[in-house]
Design a protein around this motif. Sequence first.
Motif, PDB file in Angstrom:
ATOM      1  N   ASN A 183       0.867  -1.173   0.000  1.00  0.00           N
ATOM      2  CA  ASN A 183       0.000   0.000   0.000  1.00  0.00           C
ATOM      3  C   ASN A 183       0.910   1.231   0.000  1.00  0.00           C
ATOM      4  O   ASN A 183       1.462   1.589   1.026  1.00  0.00           O
ATOM      5  CB  ASN A 183      -0.926  -0.004   1.219  1.00  0.00           C
ATOM      6  CG  ASN A 183      -1.968   1.088   1.160  1.00  0.00           C
ATOM      7  OD1 ASN A 183      -1.845   2.041   0.402  1.00  0.00           O
ATOM      8  ND2 ASN A 183      -2.999   0.951   1.973  1.00  0.00           N
TER       9      ASN A 183
ATOM     10  N   SER B  44       0.384   4.282   0.025  1.00  0.00           N
ATOM     11  CA  SER B  44       0.005   5.427   0.856  1.00  0.00           C
ATOM     12  C   SER B  44       0.451   5.247   2.310  1.00  0.00           C
ATOM     13  O   SER B  44       0.360   6.176   3.096  1.00  0.00           O
ATOM     14  CB  SER B  44      -1.509   5.654   0.792  1.00  0.00           C
ATOM     15  OG  SER B  44      -2.196   4.564   1.357  1.00  0.00           O
ATOM     16  N   ARG B  45       0.928   4.058   2.645  1.00  0.00           N
ATOM     17  CA  ARG B  45       1.466   3.797   3.995  1.00  0.00           C
ATOM     18  C   ARG B  45       2.978   3.636   3.883  1.00  0.00           C
ATOM     19  O   ARG B  45       3.483   3.121   2.903  1.00  0.00           O
ATOM     20  CB  ARG B  45       0.872   2.510   4.568  1.00  0.00           C
ATOM     21  CG  ARG B  45      -0.608   2.600   4.823  1.00  0.00           C
ATOM     22  CD  ARG B  45      -1.150   1.307   5.356  1.00  0.00           C
ATOM     23  NE  ARG B  45      -0.386   0.892   6.534  1.00  0.00           N
ATOM     24  CZ  ARG B  45      -0.541  -0.283   7.120  1.00  0.00           C
ATOM     25  NH1 ARG B  45      -1.412  -1.147   6.665  1.00  0.00           N
ATOM     26  NH2 ARG B  45       0.163  -0.592   8.185  1.00  0.00           N
TER      27      ARG B  45
END
Length: 117
Positions: free
Chosen positions: A63, A65-66
């Motif tokens: 992911n 965005s993390r």
Amino acid sequence: NLGFLGEFADRFTLLGEIDRIIDELESLLGEPTERQLLVYGAVNFQAAKGVNLKVTYDFADPNTSRSDDNFIRVTGGVEYTITQFVQLRAFYRFRDYIETSLRDDESIASVELHLFF
């Protein structure tokens, strides 16, 4: 698939691939769209007839965005093709998670017997 590379030079084979995955199903369920990045590279060396030495490198960011879920994996080993129908493989794999991950580093040694029909 952002890119793929395959190259052969004498007794060496190089492979590489970069993939970007966008999961739109998450957004249909009210979750934000999830984006993943995967990178793979491999070097194969034919040490002798039927004997290959192999090293691979993987990077995964499940992911983007993390910042706390990416990891690398490095594998090395040997493949011995006994006949055209039988192959014996021995590999060692190390997976390294970043410090904030809940999973520990992981090492795996494996021996595989492949039978081709």
